[in-house]
Scaffold this motif. Sequence first.
Motif: not given
Length: 847
Positions: A550-565, A538-548
């Motif tokens: 969930x609906x609440x704006x937190x980092x999407x978990x590994x099974x979340x549709x946004x993470x999977x996209x 996976x990318x760095x945590x800061x990149x996940x936090x900016x771009x990947x």
Amino acid sequence: MTLTDLRDGWTLTATAGDVPDHLAERLRTGLRVHVPGTSHTHLLDAGLIDDPYLDDHEQRLAWMKRVDWAYERELVLDLPADDERVDLVLGGVDTVGTVLLDGEVVLRTRDMHRSYRVDVRDRVRPTTQRLRVEIASALAYAEAEAERVGPRPAAYTQPFNMVRKMACSFGWDWGPDLQTAGLWRPVRVERWRVARLAGVRPLVTVEPDGTGVVEVHVDVERSGLPGGDAGLVVHASVAGADVVGRVAPGATSAVVRLEVPHAPLWWPVGHGGQPLHALTVELSAADVAAPAEPRGTGPLLGTWTRRIGFRTVELDTSVDDHGTAFTLRVNGRPLFVKGANWIPDDHLLTRLTRERVARRLDQAVGAHLNLLRVWGGGVYESEDFYELCDERGLLVWQDFLLACAAYPEEQPLRDEIEAEAREHVARLTPHPSLVLWNGGNENLWGHEDWGWKDDLEGRTWGHAYATEVLAAVVAELDPTRPYAANSPFSPGFGPQEVHPNDPDHGTHHQWEVWNRVDYSVYRDEVPRFCSEFGFQGPPTWATLRRAVRDEDGAVAGKEHPTFLLHQKADDGNGKLDRGMAPHLGVPDRFADWHWAGQLNQARAVRFAVEHYRSWWPRTAGAIVWQLNDCWPVTSWAAVDGDERPKPLWYAMRAAFAERVVTVQPRDGREALLVVNDTPTLWKGVARLERQRLDGSVLASAELPLTVGAWSVGTFALAEALVTPVDPAREALVVTLDHARHVHTWVEDVALDLHPEPLTAGVTPTQDGYEVEVVARSLAKDVTLLVDRLDPGARVDDALVTLPAGARARFRVRTSAPIDPQDLLRAPVLRTANDVVVPAARGAAVGR
């Protein structure tokens, strides 16, 4: 020559397709845009679409694939003089274009990878004119071509092989499916008289006596107007050498030769310097009043300047006891290629700048790479890319742009592929960094192994491109560089001959690891040259936090549709889990899983690289898939889409270092392998200790050794050093000068690792902090994930394994107001120890 840059004054409209209702009116009336640009960048600039790299926005923009667009602007041109040409020049059209002037078609384009020039002299009017460029859906065009010539198999479902557009624009297993459209290179009007420099192609060689030779091939386009058949003079100069040649009246080419005695050699990084010299070519009209004047005193018609370097390059594909070699020689010296594959650094190509490319190439050099392979599913890169590689001594392996598909050999595709190849081979000849032309990626292999033969039913599939068309272009235009038919490719490949991906012959791609088997399988083969292999993380945590998110704006978990996209690989997360399970286990908490995924990626690649390097010169190169990303994504990259190095980057830096010590199997037992990729002897005394994890010594030895320049030494180890009594609690520690290697006999899941092996302290510095750690027990892969505290923070080292009693210092650069104590605990300070054992001890590492 007079140039008019047509950057501004354009209007972009959507002319066909299903445009969302809330955009329909705005896109019918048109947006004011400048070029270069594409549909996505224009709409982003206007605030009409969300960033396609964020969250699930890629899916929301699928409608753009089937929209037709039109660029239009006013054009006011002076009427040409009787002897004056007026050319409309388009540097790049993405992709299916129709160019109209005052409603009349002057040009049709079908190839993103070509530039276009059209004479509009006879169409210039003394009034304001309308220039219009219509861009049709590339997907619709490709589908129509597949229907017309018959479908051809490809690695993905969309027919990217039917249109000359960046293949990964249609999506890849690391990239978004956006399918841009637009004018992606500059547009201008050129006015000129008599003749122009249509092309300059310097072929650089070095004679055995050290004389640098530049054979300058000059192509001239005549105006076709009064005076256009005049005699011409070519003047070329470089490094103090100067030569003049004449172009006879009506002729359209000339060759001049420059010789530079004792030319300083250009070397790959790590092998010497990179002296560059400005080569200047001028085209002038011959002075009719003084026809014998050697230099010509007539008007200057054109000037061309590039920097060149003097070096030779050869590719050794000789047959030996192990198969067929694939060894690059620069200036006669065989070298181990320490490489990475390069993809477009931003999927939205027009946003790339020289500064961004320079940062990425500096990261390549910082990881001790000496070569980048420009992969065949992207684009021929800008002059900036090759110039910056020249300056840094980064070798370039250049694919022709065919990747992972069967390509029709029917027209018009065949002519387009040849035309683009001719343009770019000629364009790139000045660059000393370019050392290999390659006929495409995995096309020959795909034909043999991917079920294509039944699907093709006898239709053409691109064999002629790899073996005939592209080889002939290189032989004609750039005979100073070698050509390989494909990657992978086995010299001698043909019916009932060597398989194209045979590891014993030529280049090899290793994708069983990652797709199907554990990374320990890398050691099951000794390829002659591995031009693709890699492992996801996976990318760095800061990149996940900016771009990947969930609906609440937190980092999407590994099974979340946004993470999977943002995980494009088939069963990518499943392969990550299966990959880490035998080594680290599979953590439950996402923060731990993220760290374990990054760590396992880094370990897998380092394992492979150290194995390949230990077999030099039998194995002559390793090109990791991949250096960079084009957007925020879980991928094989060492540097993520936000330009942050992942742990893999540090692993590559360690594995590709000039001097490496490693323990490898030889003849059924462990041996010490010492890699010396420097011009001097490595002479020293290796200290070897079999230790308990708490640091108590069970056996030790000192081993004097000498390893020659550009060589690998193999040294037997005493039984007492490599025979553990309790494998779960012992390690072999090897120290040689500043190099250290820690070898264990079982995987981390079976090691009795201390869950908290470090004591740590932090000290403020002028530009951040220094963190010192001391190991009280074996601490594996000590790393500071500093981007968790500050997205702009950087740390100078990572993945440092410390035997008990050893210490390390990490320099953290940050300007953010962080709590320095956060640098001393999870989830910032991490080890392999803390990701393997939490499930056993019931501890939890916070998000």
